[in-house]
Design a protein around this motif. Structure first.
Motif, PDB file in Angstrom:
ATOM      1  N   ASP A  91       0.855  -1.143  -0.080  1.00 46.13           N
ATOM      2  CA  ASP A  91       0.153   0.077  -0.108  1.00 46.13           C
ATOM      3  C   ASP A  91       0.823   1.248  -0.107  1.00 46.13           C
ATOM      4  O   ASP A  91       0.533   2.210  -0.703  1.00 46.13           O
ATOM      5  N   ARG A  92       1.807   1.260   0.684  1.00 51.15           N
ATOM      6  CA  ARG A  92       2.795   2.427   1.045  1.00 51.15           C
ATOM      7  C   ARG A  92       3.284   2.658  -0.567  1.00 51.15           C
ATOM      8  O   ARG A  92       3.392   3.713  -0.928  1.00 51.15           O
ATOM      9  N   VAL A  93       3.935   1.770  -1.099  1.00 49.27           N
ATOM     10  CA  VAL A  93       4.592   1.950  -2.583  1.00 49.27           C
ATOM     11  C   VAL A  93       3.367   2.221  -3.540  1.00 49.27           C
ATOM     12  O   VAL A  93       3.894   3.118  -4.379  1.00 49.27           O
ATOM     13  N   MET A  94       2.489   1.674  -3.467  1.00 51.19           N
ATOM     14  CA  MET A  94       1.366   2.238  -4.361  1.00 51.19           C
ATOM     15  C   MET A  94       1.038   3.367  -4.352  1.00 51.19           C
ATOM     16  O   MET A  94       0.920   4.103  -5.307  1.00 51.19           O
ATOM     17  N   ARG A  95       0.882   4.005  -3.030  1.00 48.03           N
ATOM     18  CA  ARG A  95       0.421   5.410  -2.897  1.00 48.03           C
ATOM     19  C   ARG A  95       1.475   6.242  -3.570  1.00 48.03           C
ATOM     20  O   ARG A  95       1.295   7.387  -4.281  1.00 48.03           O
ATOM     21  N   GLN A  96       2.717   5.844  -3.331  1.00 46.64           N
ATOM     22  CA  GLN A  96       3.880   6.710  -3.796  1.00 46.64           C
ATOM     23  C   GLN A  96       4.126   6.682  -5.293  1.00 46.64           C
ATOM     24  O   GLN A  96       4.543   7.764  -5.926  1.00 46.64           O
ATOM     25  N   ARG A  97       4.065   5.618  -5.867  1.00 47.89           N
ATOM     26  CA  ARG A  97       4.621   5.165  -7.293  1.00 47.89           C
ATOM     27  C   ARG A  97       3.407   4.793  -8.165  1.00 47.89           C
ATOM     28  O   ARG A  97       3.748   4.741  -9.182  1.00 47.89           O
ATOM     29  N   LYS A  98       2.055   4.674  -7.760  1.00 48.27           N
ATOM     30  CA  LYS A  98       1.204   4.026  -8.496  1.00 48.27           C
ATOM     31  C   LYS A  98       1.328   2.648  -9.076  1.00 48.27           C
ATOM     32  O   LYS A  98       0.332   2.209  -9.836  1.00 48.27           O
ATOM     33  N   SER A  99       2.405   2.079  -8.630  1.00 47.70           N
ATOM     34  CA  SER A  99       2.486   0.524  -8.792  1.00 47.70           C
ATOM     35  C   SER A  99       3.509   0.013  -7.795  1.00 47.70           C
ATOM     36  O   SER A  99       4.567   0.772  -7.423  1.00 47.70           O
ATOM     37  N   ALA A 100       3.160  -1.022  -7.332  1.00 46.56           N
ATOM     38  CA  ALA A 100       3.811  -1.817  -6.346  1.00 46.56           C
ATOM     39  C   ALA A 100       4.751  -3.056  -6.489  1.00 46.56           C
ATOM     40  O   ALA A 100       5.575  -3.532  -5.917  1.00 46.56           O
ATOM     41  N   ILE A 101       4.321  -3.598  -7.686  1.00 44.40           N
ATOM     42  CA  ILE A 101       5.150  -4.736  -8.139  1.00 44.40           C
ATOM     43  C   ILE A 101       5.756  -4.584  -9.558  1.00 44.40           C
ATOM     44  O   ILE A 101       5.249  -3.661 -10.425  1.00 44.40           O
ATOM     45  N   ALA A 102       7.177  -5.118  -9.573  1.00 43.11           N
ATOM     46  CA  ALA A 102       7.815  -4.986 -10.906  1.00 43.11           C
ATOM     47  C   ALA A 102       8.703  -6.357 -11.111  1.00 43.11           C
ATOM     48  O   ALA A 102       8.902  -7.054 -10.109  1.00 43.11           O
ATOM     49  N   GLU A 103       8.723  -6.629 -12.230  1.00 50.51           N
ATOM     50  CA  GLU A 103       9.432  -7.961 -12.606  1.00 50.51           C
ATOM     51  C   GLU A 103      11.150  -7.689 -12.687  1.00 50.51           C
ATOM     52  O   GLU A 103      11.446  -6.359 -12.800  1.00 50.51           O
ATOM     53  N   ALA A 104      11.490  -8.706 -12.336  1.00 53.26           N
ATOM     54  CA  ALA A 104      13.082  -8.679 -12.227  1.00 53.26           C
ATOM     55  C   ALA A 104      13.586  -9.217 -13.568  1.00 53.26           C
ATOM     56  O   ALA A 104      13.239 -10.674 -13.533  1.00 53.26           O
ATOM     57  N   ARG A 105      14.316  -8.841 -14.037  1.00 54.85           N
ATOM     58  CA  ARG A 105      14.964  -9.476 -15.448  1.00 54.85           C
ATOM     59  C   ARG A 105      16.205  -8.961 -15.810  1.00 54.85           C
ATOM     60  O   ARG A 105      16.730  -7.697 -15.589  1.00 54.85           O
ATOM     61  N   ASP A 106      17.262  -9.876 -16.099  1.00 56.19           N
ATOM     62  CA  ASP A 106      18.602  -9.748 -16.411  1.00 56.19           C
ATOM     63  C   ASP A 106      19.288  -8.960 -14.988  1.00 56.19           C
ATOM     64  O   ASP A 106      19.916  -8.112 -15.419  1.00 56.19           O
ATOM     65  N   GLN A 107      18.886  -9.519 -14.028  1.00 59.74           N
ATOM     66  CA  GLN A 107      19.379  -8.824 -12.633  1.00 59.74           C
ATOM     67  C   GLN A 107      19.027  -7.355 -12.801  1.00 59.74           C
ATOM     68  O   GLN A 107      19.966  -6.753 -12.130  1.00 59.74           O
ATOM     69  N   LYS A 108      18.078  -6.883 -13.246  1.00 58.33           N
ATOM     70  CA  LYS A 108      17.434  -5.688 -13.077  1.00 58.33           C
ATOM     71  C   LYS A 108      15.996  -5.515 -12.702  1.00 58.33           C
ATOM     72  O   LYS A 108      15.209  -6.360 -12.895  1.00 58.33           O
ATOM     73  N   CYS A 109      15.639  -4.306 -12.114  1.00 56.24           N
ATOM     74  CA  CYS A 109      14.145  -4.011 -11.423  1.00 56.24           C
ATOM     75  C   CYS A 109      13.618  -3.413 -13.034  1.00 56.24           C
ATOM     76  O   CYS A 109      14.273  -2.423 -13.522  1.00 56.24           O
ATOM     77  N   MET A 110      12.786  -4.175 -13.365  1.00 60.05           N
ATOM     78  CA  MET A 110      12.295  -3.426 -14.778  1.00 60.05           C
ATOM     79  C   MET A 110      11.421  -2.077 -14.505  1.00 60.05           C
ATOM     80  O   MET A 110      10.998  -1.669 -15.840  1.00 60.05           O
ATOM     81  N   ALA A 111      11.369  -1.737 -13.435  1.00 61.67           N
ATOM     82  CA  ALA A 111      10.422  -0.471 -13.293  1.00 61.67           C
ATOM     83  C   ALA A 111      11.408   0.637 -13.108  1.00 61.67           C
ATOM     84  O   ALA A 111      11.205   1.622 -13.671  1.00 61.67           O
ATOM     85  N   CYS A 112      12.582   0.530 -12.478  1.00 58.98           N
ATOM     86  CA  CYS A 112      13.545   1.759 -12.378  1.00 58.98           C
ATOM     87  C   CYS A 112      14.732   1.160 -13.097  1.00 58.98           C
ATOM     88  O   CYS A 112      15.916   2.111 -12.985  1.00 58.98           O
ATOM     89  N   PHE A 113      15.127   0.132 -13.589  1.00 58.75           N
ATOM     90  CA  PHE A 113      16.319  -0.481 -14.288  1.00 58.75           C
ATOM     91  C   PHE A 113      17.604  -0.348 -13.665  1.00 58.75           C
ATOM     92  O   PHE A 113      18.665   0.067 -14.022  1.00 58.75           O
ATOM     93  N   VAL A 114      17.447  -0.407 -12.134  1.00 58.71           N
ATOM     94  CA  VAL A 114      18.664  -0.274 -11.120  1.00 58.71           C
ATOM     95  C   VAL A 114      19.207  -1.794 -11.015  1.00 58.71           C
ATOM     96  O   VAL A 114      18.432  -2.801 -10.978  1.00 58.71           O
ATOM     97  N   MET A 115      20.335  -2.226 -11.170  1.00 56.07           N
ATOM     98  CA  MET A 115      20.981  -3.469 -10.882  1.00 56.07           C
ATOM     99  C   MET A 115      20.782  -3.996  -9.601  1.00 56.07           C
ATOM    100  O   MET A 115      20.616  -3.345  -8.454  1.00 56.07           O
TER     101      MET A 115
END
Length: 268
Positions: free
Chosen positions: A180-204
């Motif tokens: 709920d906290r992340v959802m309020r802040q970023r409008k999405s709280a779940i992100a897929e991890a792919r190629d050892q990166k967060c696909m929402a913010c693309f941080v390793m």
């Protein structure tokens, strides 16, 4: 997959659909208002055409009244001409008669212009009324569709809210609070991890966390954006096929092969 993680992934899908439908329901009254505003423009066009016709008719009535007035003056002046005693008086009366006749001619010309303009005004009115009739039918159709769509959306929202409540009840309080906290802040709280990166913010992602995420057996969050991460094996990049390199032949090996070839060759 971790039970909380599985439910939270589904919960975000439901929350996004609820948000989309809620926006659509909220936008429908504005859409209807815009449709009616367009209809008001068409009604105004009809009223303008009617106003032009009324103004035309009023102007013609005024000119016809002026003609009658000038005609009466002509009759009066001609009647007076028979009783005048001097030529100057007679010429003055004839001048007034001539002036009145010119005024009548001018009024008749203006009436003719107004009659031509009236034809155009009546044509514009017929066109505006036909357009208004078509627009009214189209507006009623759109309003009916909008009301039907609203009812469908509200029905879907009711079902989704029930589904949402059921999913939230099955998630632990700590995981749900973070969601709920992340959802309020970023409008999405779940992100897929792919190629050892967060696909929402693309941080390793750190190697240790990457292995934990790949298992999907626990709640792991992105150290940068805070979203809950999950791994989808279907999106895993396949390893490149390895290419075996031929070992270089040593000089001793080549010499041994030559000796073996000489021994097997028959003497001539």
């Amino acid at each position: 997959m971790n039970a909380d993680l599985e439910k939270l992934i589904e919960l975000e899908k439901v929350d996004r659909e609820i948000a989309r439908l809620s926006e659509e329901v909220a936008a429908l009254p504005k859409r209807v208002a815009a449709i009616e505003a367009h209809l008001a423009d068409d009604k105004a066009a009809v009223e303008r055409a009617k106003g032009a016709i009324k103004a035309n008719e009023a102007a013609r009535r005024k000119l016809e009244a002026d003609i009658q007035e000038f005609q009466q003056k002509i009759v009066k002046y001609r009647g007076q001409s028979s009783s005048v005693k001097t030529n100057d008086e007679y010429r003055a009366l004839m001048h007034e008669v001539e002036f009145s006749e010119k005024q009548i001619s001018g009024c008749e010309d203006k009436i003719l212009e107004l009659m031509i303009a009236l034809e155009n005004d009546e044509k514009a009115l017929r066109s505006a009324e036909a357009g208004l009739k078509e627009e009214i039918a189209a507006v009623e159709k759109e309003k009916t569709e909008a009301r039907t769509r609203t009812a469908e959306d509200e029905k879907l929202l009711a079902g989704l809210n029930e589904q949402r409540a059921a999913l939230r009840s099955g998630v632990t309080e700590s995981s749900l609070a973070h969601y709920d906290r992340v959802m309020r802040q970023r409008k999405s709280a779940i992100a897929e991890a792919r190629d050892q990166k967060c696909m929402a913010c693309f941080v390793m992602i750190r190697p240790q966390n990457w292995q934990e995420i790949r298992s999907n057996q626990q709640i792991v969050t992105c150290s940068s954006c805070g979203r809950i991460l999950f791994f989808d094996p279907a999106h895993e990049t396949p390893p490149e096929p390895s290419k075996r390199k031929a070992k270089p032949r040593s000089a001793e090996s080549e010499a041994e092969n030559e000796t073996q070839a000489a021994e097997t060759t028959p003497a001539q």
